[in-house]
Structure formats: C-alpha cells, structure tokens
Design a protein around this motif. Structure first.
Motif, mmCIF file in Angstrom:
data_model
loop_
_atom_site.group_PDB
_atom_site.id
_atom_site.type_symbol
_atom_site.label_atom_id
_atom_site.label_comp_id
_atom_site.label_asym_id
_atom_site.label_seq_id
_atom_site.Cartn_x
_atom_site.Cartn_y
_atom_site.Cartn_z
ATOM 1 N N GLN A 1 0.830 -1.200 0.000
ATOM 2 C CA GLN A 1 0.000 0.000 0.000
ATOM 3 C C GLN A 1 0.868 1.255 0.000
ATOM 4 O OE1 GLN A 1 -2.663 -0.311 3.361
ATOM 5 N NE2 GLN A 1 -4.094 -1.595 2.225
ATOM 6 N N PRO A 2 0.327 2.351 -0.487
ATOM 7 C CA PRO A 2 1.071 3.620 -0.416
ATOM 8 C C PRO A 2 1.514 3.922 1.009
ATOM 9 C CG PRO A 2 -0.836 3.867 -1.834
ATOM 10 C CD PRO A 2 -0.958 2.510 -1.202
ATOM 11 N N GLN B 1 16.355 -0.872 0.232
ATOM 12 C CA GLN B 1 15.278 -0.642 1.203
ATOM 13 C C GLN B 1 14.428 0.503 0.691
ATOM 14 O OE1 GLN B 1 14.463 -2.333 4.084
ATOM 15 N NE2 GLN B 1 12.654 -1.023 4.107
ATOM 16 N N MET B 2 13.160 0.231 0.485
ATOM 17 C CA MET B 2 12.256 1.229 -0.074
ATOM 18 C C MET B 2 11.200 1.561 0.955
ATOM 19 S SD MET B 2 11.837 -0.249 -3.954
ATOM 20 C CE MET B 2 10.980 -1.726 -3.431
ATOM 21 N N ASN B 3 11.189 2.811 1.397
ATOM 22 C CA ASN B 3 10.221 3.294 2.378
ATOM 23 C C ASN B 3 9.331 4.365 1.758
ATOM 24 O OD1 ASN B 3 11.467 1.634 4.353
ATOM 25 N ND2 ASN B 3 12.874 3.275 4.926
ATOM 26 N N SER B 4 8.246 4.641 2.414
ATOM 27 C CA SER B 4 7.312 5.675 1.951
ATOM 28 C C SER B 4 6.985 5.494 0.469
ATOM 29 C CB SER B 4 7.898 7.073 2.199
ATOM 30 O OG SER B 4 8.185 7.261 3.567
ATOM 31 N N GLU C 1 3.691 5.959 -7.865
ATOM 32 C CA GLU C 1 4.626 6.235 -8.969
ATOM 33 C C GLU C 1 5.865 5.349 -8.918
ATOM 34 O OE1 GLU C 1 1.805 9.277 -8.386
ATOM 35 O OE2 GLU C 1 3.294 8.557 -6.934
ATOM 36 N N ASP C 2 6.062 4.628 -7.828
ATOM 37 C CA ASP C 2 7.185 3.705 -7.725
ATOM 38 C C ASP C 2 6.866 2.346 -8.345
ATOM 39 O OD1 ASP C 2 7.664 5.039 -4.448
ATOM 40 O OD2 ASP C 2 8.888 5.483 -6.223
ATOM 41 N N THR C 3 5.645 2.153 -8.767
ATOM 42 C CA THR C 3 5.254 0.890 -9.388
ATOM 43 C C THR C 3 6.050 0.663 -10.669
ATOM 44 O OG1 THR C 3 3.018 0.955 -8.484
ATOM 45 C CG2 THR C 3 3.355 -0.362 -10.474
ATOM 46 N N VAL D 1 2.624 -0.600 -6.071
ATOM 47 C CA VAL D 1 2.175 0.213 -4.935
ATOM 48 C C VAL D 1 0.756 0.664 -5.226
ATOM 49 C CG1 VAL D 1 2.674 2.177 -3.461
ATOM 50 C CG2 VAL D 1 4.544 0.981 -4.631
ATOM 51 N N SER D 2 -0.180 0.114 -4.469
ATOM 52 C CA SER D 2 -1.590 0.382 -4.741
ATOM 53 C C SER D 2 -2.413 0.109 -3.492
ATOM 54 C CB SER D 2 -2.082 -0.496 -5.892
ATOM 55 O OG SER D 2 -3.472 -0.322 -6.090
ATOM 56 N N SER D 3 -3.487 0.893 -3.354
ATOM 57 C CA SER D 3 -4.405 0.659 -2.248
ATOM 58 C C SER D 3 -5.539 -0.258 -2.693
ATOM 59 C CB SER D 3 -4.948 1.989 -1.728
ATOM 60 O OG SER D 3 -5.548 2.731 -2.776
#
Length: 114
Positions: free
Chosen positions: A12-13, A80-83, A87-89, A112-114
C-alpha cells in the motif's frame, strides 16, 4: 554471471519493501551494483547504484526514501524502499557492471496500490 532478485510484491502507499540481489559467477570485485526500474510505457531508469569504493548515487525521485546497501565484494546488493508511492510501481532490475561487461537480473515486480 547470474543475478537473482527477490523481495518484490504488492504494498500500500506509504509502505515499505526490501529488494535483494545476489550475483554469482566469476565477478571482478571492482564493480558497481545497483537497481534500475521500468514502468509500463516508460524507459528503464536508474534508481540507485553502489560502487565497490562505497560511493552511492540515487535518482532524485527516491532520495530520502530509498537506501541502497550491500557488499560488492560478496556480490550482494539490497534496496530498502520506504514511503512507497504509486509512482514507484515498476519492474525493478538488478544491475552489475565490471570493468569488462554489464549484467542484468530478470526483474522483480513492485506494485504500490491501495
């Protein structure tokens, strides 16, 4: 030389993911390892890279959110990807460059999706 990525998935975002890449084969210890990504309909772009001297480079869009780490001598690199943002998809590719050649992994999907 073979690169194997792992760690992608659906998040999730605002969430986090950690990507891993292991390289195997006859690899020069003087190398640069890192991550690129390609979203649908877009060109492959640099995300973050780390040289065997320890220097790192990040895309402006991920600075402060993503951290690259690893051991170039052991042919391992992590992201490591945070926050995370929608758009990071993209498909994330591990990359290894030596003095003589370059190599790519098969890619791992990050959504990255809700």
């Amino acid at each position: 030389v073979q690169l194997v990525e792992s760690g992608g998935g659906l998040v999730q975002p605002g969430g986090s993911l950690r990507l891993s890449c292991a390289a195997s084969g006859n690899i020069d210890s003087r190398n640069t390892m890192g991550w690129y990504r390609q979203a649908p309909g877009k060109k492959r772009e640099l995300v973050a890279i780390k040289s065997s001297t320890g220097s790192t480079t990040y895309a402006d869009s991920v600075k402060g959110r993503f951290t690259i780490s690893g051991d170039n001598a052991k042919n391992m690199v992590y992201l490591q990807m945070n926050s995370l943002e929608p758009e990071d998809t993209a498909v994330y590719y591990c990359n290894l460059i030596t003095r003589w050649s370059g190599y790519w992994g098969q890619g791992t999907q990050v959504t990255v999706s809700s």
